[in-house]
Scaffold this active site. Structure first.
Site: not given
Length: 291
Positions: A50, A125, A167
């Protein structure tokens, strides 16, 4: 459980660990060196963490440094993929989407490139990290970022079918179950974990996602101090479907390698058929991919 095959013909993947800064060109040089090393070592796919493009000092700098997918930086990575002849998982690009003019906010976009440099998948995301952890400093990702609207179906690659995440997504097992039920064999969580949550949660969450989905889990991570306001935990790793850590990066920037044994994965799923034992009559159809 021992890995069933040691064949050198198994696909090799590389997991890259970097310390991004606000300097985009220096970050690219570092990532490109690791990708070229991965190619020299025979990897078919390299995973970057990321914020591989940059980690800014504040939301205003983040927005200023962001680019569209068709911008110069992604152009450099498409050329790199072609040059090296391997696939690239670009684990969290600060993307100015089509709604940039209206929103003045970006997406945290996981981009998958094939070995010809073509974009084969993009996942934005969906879970944004708005947390305040004592000792780690506040994180308010939504100040500059819009959550993605949907999951991405797993993508066939030379290493196996990959389910894309980023993440903070790893804290939501529903996402990993949805990807596994949609056919994922590898889950990837490119990350920039903090110095407090990292030692407590990083490895245990990754191993849990691998065990419950019976997938390989690949987690490329940021490490070290990015600037005066932020540092990351590191410890990039690959976990096999049994929950064993089969590769781990040392401290500092670098890479580790792992072979993906899909025959072993299928044997394990046959021996321990948890997806056949689910009880949606008791707790609903948790984890089905929504279109």
């Amino acid at each position: 459980m021992a890995i069933s095959s040691s064949s050198w013909e198994l696909p090799l993947v590389a997991v890259c660990q970097v310390t991004s800064t606000p300097d985009k060109q220096e970050n690219f040089k570092t990532c490109a060196e690791l990708v070229r090393e991965a190619a020299r070592l025979g990897a078919c796919l390299a995973f970057l963490p990321e914020a591989f493009d940059f980690i800014a000092r504040d939301p205003a700098e983040t927005l200023h440094l962001s680019e569209p997918l068709g911008g110069n930086l992604l152009g450099e990575y498409t050329q790199l993929a072609r040059e090296c002849g391997l696939w690239l998982s670009l684990g969290g690009f600060h993307e100015r989407g089509q709604d940039w003019e209206q929103t003045q906010k970006i997406y945290n976009c996981h981009v998958l490139l094939n070995d010809k440099g073509s974009v084969v998948a993009t996942y934005r995301k969906t879970h944004l990290c708005d947390v305040e952890i004592p000792g780690q400093g506040p994180m308010h990702e939504s100040d500059s970022t819009i959550p993605g609207p949907s999951l991405e179906s797993p993508v066939s690659t030379p290493a196996g079918k990959i389910g894309l995440a980023v993440c903070y997504d790893m804290r939501f097992p529903e996402l990993s179950l949805a990807l596994a039920q949609a056919g994922a064999e590898i889950l990837t969580y490119p990350s920039a974990f903090g110095s407090v949550t990292g030692p407590a949660h990083w490895e245990v969450l990754l191993r849990a996602r691998a065990i419950e989905t019976q997938c390989y889990v690949v987690a490329a991570a940021q490490c070290g101090r990015h600037h005066e306001k932020r540092a990351s935990y590191g410890h990039s790793m690959v976990v096999d479907p049994w929950g064993t850590v089969v590769a781990r990066c040392p401290e500092g920037p670098g890479l580790c390698l792992a072979r993906i044994d899909l025959r072993y994965l299928r044997q394990l799923r046959q021996h321990l058929p948890v997806f056949q034992h689910r009880r949606p009559d008791l707790y609903g159809s948790l984890g089905h991919l929504q279109s």
